[in-house]
Write a protein that holds these residues in place. Structure first.
Motif, PDB file in Angstrom:
ATOM      1  N   TRP A  40      45.511  46.298 -33.841  1.00 15.33           N
ATOM      2  CA  TRP A  40      45.727  47.149 -32.669  1.00 15.33           C
ATOM      3  C   TRP A  40      45.962  48.598 -33.098  1.00 15.33           C
ATOM      4  O   TRP A  40      45.351  49.516 -32.550  1.00 15.33           O
ATOM      5  CB  TRP A  40      46.909  46.632 -31.864  1.00 15.33           C
ATOM      6  N   GLU A  41      46.843  48.789 -34.072  1.00 13.63           N
ATOM      7  CA  GLU A  41      47.141  50.143 -34.550  1.00 13.63           C
ATOM      8  C   GLU A  41      45.887  50.802 -35.124  1.00 13.63           C
ATOM      9  O   GLU A  41      45.621  51.984 -34.863  1.00 13.63           O
ATOM     10  CB  GLU A  41      48.237  50.113 -35.621  1.00 13.63           C
ATOM     11  N   ALA A  43      42.750  50.096 -34.402  1.00 19.71           N
ATOM     12  CA  ALA A  43      41.818  50.358 -33.298  1.00 19.71           C
ATOM     13  C   ALA A  43      42.220  51.617 -32.536  1.00 19.71           C
ATOM     14  O   ALA A  43      41.361  52.439 -32.179  1.00 19.71           O
ATOM     15  CB  ALA A  43      41.754  49.160 -32.358  1.00 19.71           C
ATOM     16  N   CYS A  44      43.507  51.785 -32.294  1.00 24.60           N
ATOM     17  CA  CYS A  44      43.993  52.989 -31.604  1.00 24.60           C
ATOM     18  C   CYS A  44      43.677  54.232 -32.419  1.00 24.60           C
ATOM     19  O   CYS A  44      43.209  55.246 -31.875  1.00 24.60           O
ATOM     20  CB  CYS A  44      45.494  52.893 -31.345  1.00 24.60           C
ATOM     21  N   ASN A  46      41.306  54.538 -34.661  1.00 26.52           N
ATOM     22  CA  ASN A  46      39.846  54.727 -34.639  1.00 26.52           C
ATOM     23  C   ASN A  46      39.405  55.412 -33.356  1.00 26.52           C
ATOM     24  O   ASN A  46      38.539  56.298 -33.378  1.00 26.52           O
ATOM     25  CB  ASN A  46      39.119  53.393 -34.795  1.00 26.52           C
ATOM     26  N   ASN A  47      39.990  55.007 -32.233  1.00 30.23           N
ATOM     27  CA  ASN A  47      39.661  55.644 -30.955  1.00 30.23           C
ATOM     28  C   ASN A  47      40.057  57.118 -30.969  1.00 30.23           C
ATOM     29  O   ASN A  47      39.307  57.977 -30.499  1.00 30.23           O
ATOM     30  CB  ASN A  47      40.342  54.923 -29.796  1.00 30.23           C
ATOM     31  N   GLU A  48      41.234  57.413 -31.500  1.00 35.58           N
ATOM     32  CA  GLU A  48      41.668  58.803 -31.586  1.00 35.58           C
ATOM     33  C   GLU A  48      40.762  59.608 -32.510  1.00 35.58           C
ATOM     34  O   GLU A  48      40.463  60.776 -32.237  1.00 35.58           O
ATOM     35  CB  GLU A  48      43.112  58.890 -32.071  1.00 35.58           C
ATOM     36  N   MET A  50      37.619  59.127 -32.986  1.00 34.07           N
ATOM     37  CA  MET A  50      36.389  59.399 -32.229  1.00 34.07           C
ATOM     38  C   MET A  50      36.604  60.557 -31.256  1.00 34.07           C
ATOM     39  O   MET A  50      35.725  61.409 -31.103  1.00 34.07           O
ATOM     40  CB  MET A  50      35.945  58.148 -31.481  1.00 34.07           C
ATOM     41  N   LEU A  51      37.775  60.588 -30.624  1.00 33.74           N
ATOM     42  CA  LEU A  51      38.082  61.695 -29.714  1.00 33.74           C
ATOM     43  C   LEU A  51      38.148  63.016 -30.481  1.00 33.74           C
ATOM     44  O   LEU A  51      37.610  64.034 -30.036  1.00 33.74           O
ATOM     45  CB  LEU A  51      39.403  61.450 -28.995  1.00 33.74           C
ATOM     46  N   THR A  54      34.734  64.122 -31.271  1.00 33.36           N
ATOM     47  CA  THR A  54      34.047  64.581 -30.068  1.00 33.36           C
ATOM     48  C   THR A  54      34.407  66.018 -29.707  1.00 33.36           C
ATOM     49  O   THR A  54      33.548  66.804 -29.315  1.00 33.36           O
ATOM     50  CB  THR A  54      34.361  63.649 -28.878  1.00 33.36           C
ATOM     51  N   GLN A  61      41.544  65.326 -36.824  1.00 30.25           N
ATOM     52  CA  GLN A  61      40.829  64.307 -37.594  1.00 30.25           C
ATOM     53  C   GLN A  61      41.524  64.036 -38.927  1.00 30.25           C
ATOM     54  O   GLN A  61      41.660  62.886 -39.338  1.00 30.25           O
ATOM     55  CB  GLN A  61      39.389  64.745 -37.853  1.00 30.25           C
TER      56      GLN A  61
END
Length: 81
Positions: A40-41, A43-44, A46-48, A50-51, A54, A61
């Motif tokens: 979970w940590e 994945a969170c 990884n999502n950040e 990507m943001l 972006t 980063q």
């Protein structure tokens, strides 16, 4: 790989050969819980990441990269400010 992942693999292998003892079964559940939290940590983060990519925020980063490295090494990362 964290020690919990090694133990999880060991318990899985044991469970393929024989029924786990009560203490082993409890330990397996604990390992699964720790692994779920780790996933979970990560994945969170990884999502950040990507943001951050972006919006082209190199500093963010780098911060996320450092947190991911720490999580991979220790299973935990420092709390953010």
């Amino acid at each position: 790989m964290l020690p919990v992942h090694e133990r999880l693999a060991e318990l899985y292998t044991l469970s393929c050969r024989r029924q786990l003892t009560l203490s082993e079964a409890a330990e397996l559940q604990q390992c699964l819980q720790v692994n779920a939290r780790y996933c979970w940590e990560m994945a969170c983060l990884n999502n950040e990441a990507m943001l951050a990519l972006t919006i082209d925020d190199a500093a963010w980063q780098q911060d996320i990269s450092n947190l991911m490295y720490e999580l991979r090494l220790t299973g935990k990362h420092a709390k953010r400010k």
